[in-house]
Design an enzyme around this catalytic site. Structure first.
Site, PDB file in Angstrom:
ATOM      1  N   GLU A 119      36.626  -1.965   5.574  1.00  0.00           N
ATOM      2  CA  GLU A 119      36.032  -1.651   6.872  1.00  0.00           C
ATOM      3  C   GLU A 119      34.534  -1.928   6.742  1.00  0.00           C
ATOM      4  O   GLU A 119      33.770  -1.099   6.258  1.00  0.00           O
ATOM      5  CB  GLU A 119      36.335  -0.202   7.250  1.00  0.00           C
ATOM      6  N   HIS A 150      33.088   3.768   9.959  1.00  0.00           N
ATOM      7  CA  HIS A 150      34.389   3.189   9.642  1.00  0.00           C
ATOM      8  C   HIS A 150      34.709   2.050  10.612  1.00  0.00           C
ATOM      9  O   HIS A 150      33.894   1.687  11.458  1.00  0.00           O
ATOM     10  CB  HIS A 150      35.484   4.256   9.721  1.00  0.00           C
ATOM     11  N   GLU A 199      34.169   5.308  14.265  1.00  0.00           N
ATOM     12  CA  GLU A 199      35.014   4.113  14.176  1.00  0.00           C
ATOM     13  C   GLU A 199      34.413   3.080  15.128  1.00  0.00           C
ATOM     14  O   GLU A 199      34.398   3.273  16.339  1.00  0.00           O
ATOM     15  CB  GLU A 199      36.453   4.455  14.582  1.00  0.00           C
ATOM     16  N   HIS A 244      35.744   2.950   3.116  1.00  0.00           N
ATOM     17  CA  HIS A 244      36.934   2.123   2.925  1.00  0.00           C
ATOM     18  C   HIS A 244      36.450   0.683   2.785  1.00  0.00           C
ATOM     19  O   HIS A 244      35.810   0.145   3.691  1.00  0.00           O
ATOM     20  CB  HIS A 244      37.897   2.271   4.101  1.00  0.00           C
TER      21      HIS A 244
END
Length: 462
Positions: A89, A200, A291, A86
């Site tokens: 990110e 991410h 994440e 993404h």
């Protein structure tokens, strides 16, 4: 003396100073220049190649690090990190650049930890899977500008999805896939990756497969569990507990708490077309999604601390590629065979794990006793029980080869084929390509590399 123009550029290459990697955000051009510099300065342990291009024709560069960086070596597992899927990110991009710098500097100074990793593992690093999205991203912590690729597609919703029906989601059905997704699918076909993580931002948690479900037997207590759930939980916890604060599970104000800083993907939120499920089901590669920051675009002054928060986790996670057992399968003539099925009792995978073009198999397993069954056409089914130690302690999984025996046949009879003897249409195994990025070879010649290096030198003088 060779006549190639590249050799006239060697004096310029030798004058290029070692890049001092700053804690700041690097744009796509700067990442390319840094990777070229590392590649040119470390030809014995680094190999730069492109797996394809983005929609806007930006190269998707991968740097491979190891003692045999250009091609696969039998017995050496393949590992990968992917960041910036993404585009907004962004922390993962910088963490992977710092990781490259850390590994190379460690190797050059004979640091034991770096020598052990790079002598035993081939590490592939893709700092940005979505360079177009990064170009469009703003610096807001939570906004979505730049998340998607240039066609407005979420790349983590664009992979074939096992729970949409294996036969209807064939990996070869590529016309509906975005350029960046097609590049990664091709990459997975060119290498036998064993372990992977996808970096991410926007939360602080380690998420593991499955991300999706068709509400079948995989759904247990709200989680969509793989046959290797124990291994995935171990991998997620290992990253979380080596991280400075992820294991606390409640560091982000706008996120739900996560016990031990981990979560089953589906239990967090269902996601169709995700990359980690695709890696596991179709590529035999266990991948988790990391994440790594509450803010998708952390302020640059936080980068040094964020690197320190993640450094031990990133290195420890690579080492887990040595869990379990590895080896080769040989036929009745002593020849290594491709597409032999290697099953572990009690782990019924949607697509069975098979040997690659070198006859190799890799199964990530926690320490314990396991019964493995090997099937191959025209040969007797072979079942053996193995006691598996904790391989990461030795930077090697247990090595165990299987020697098959041909099925005895009477004159004129045809041996029956065992279950899973050949690739099924739905699983579409395509592991026959030579490793080393051969399916997506670098598109730049020595001359191009030299010119890029000169351009890099000039940029330092601007």
């Amino acid at each position: 003396m060779p006549s190639s123009p590249f050799f006239f550029l060697l004096p310029f290459l030798l004058l290029i100073p070692t890049w001092t990697l700053e804690f700041r955000y690097h744009n796509n051009r700067e990442i390319q220049e840094y990777l070229l510099q590392v590649n040119a300065s470390n030809p014995d342990i680094a190999h730069l190649y492109s797996i394809g291009k983005s929609v806007r024709e930006q190269e998707l560069w991968v740097l491979a690090l190891g003692v045999s960086p250009r091609r696969h070596t039998v017995g050496i597992p393949e590992f990968k990190y992917v960041a910036n899927m993404h585009g907004n990110e962004v922390l993962g991009r910088e963490l992977l650049l710092q990781l490259i710098d850390n590994l190379v500097r460690g190797y050059r100074t004979n640091a034991t930890w770096s020598l052990q990793l790079l002598n035993s593992t081939r590490v592939h690093i893709l700092p940005t899977m979505n360079p177009d999205g990064f170009d469009d991203a703003d610096t807001d912590c939570q906004h979505v500008q730049g998340r998607f690729n240039h066609n407005g597609m979420d790349l983590n919703r664009n992979f074939p999805d096992a729970f949409s029906g294996l036969r209807r989601q064939q990996p070869l059905n590529e016309e509906k896939r975005e350029a960046e997704v097609r590049a990664v699918i091709g990459w997975l076909r060119s290498e036998t990756f064993v372990l992977s993580a996808n970096l991410h931002g926007g939360a602080l948690v380690a998420s593991y497969p499955y991300d999706n479900s068709n509400r079948g037997i995989e759904l247990v207590g709200g989680a969509s569990m793989t046959p290797d759930d124990d291994v995935f939980v171990h991998l997620a916890k290992l990253y979380s507990h080596h991280h400075a604060s992820m294991h606390e599970g409640d560091r982000c104000e706008d996120s739900r708490p996560f016990l031990d800083g981990i979560t089953n993907g589906y239990q967090w939120y269902p996601l169709a077309g995700g990359m980690q499920d695709y890696n596991y089901v179709w590529a035999q590669c266990l991948e988790v999604t990391l994440e790594l920051s509450c803010c998708k675009f952390p302020p640059p002054q936080q980068l040094p601390d964020l690197w320190e928060d993640n450094r031990k986790s990133l290195l420890a996670f690579i080492q887990q590629v040595h869990l379990g057992v590895k080896g080769r399968v040989f036929d009745g003539s002593g020849i290594p065979v491709q597409n032999a099925v290697v099953d572990v009792k009690g782990r019924k995978n949607l697509c069975p794990f098979r040997t690659n073009q070198h006859g190799e198999y890799y199964r990530l397993l926690l320490p314990g006793s396991y019964t493995l069954t090997v099937t191959y056409p025209g040969h007797e089914v072979l079942t053996e029980t193995l006691k598996i130690p904790h391989g990461p302690d030795y930077y090697s999984a247990l090595k165990h080869d299987f020697q098959l025996r041909r099925v005895a046949t009477t004159s004129g009879s045809t041996p029956a084929k065992p279950t899973h003897a050949s690739p099924s249409p739905s699983c579409n195994y395509t592991l026959q390509l030579e490793g080393g990025g051969a399916a997506a070879a670098p598109r730049w010649s020595g001359l191009f590399a030299g010119l890029s290096a000169v351009a890099f030198l000039r940029s330092l003088m601007d």
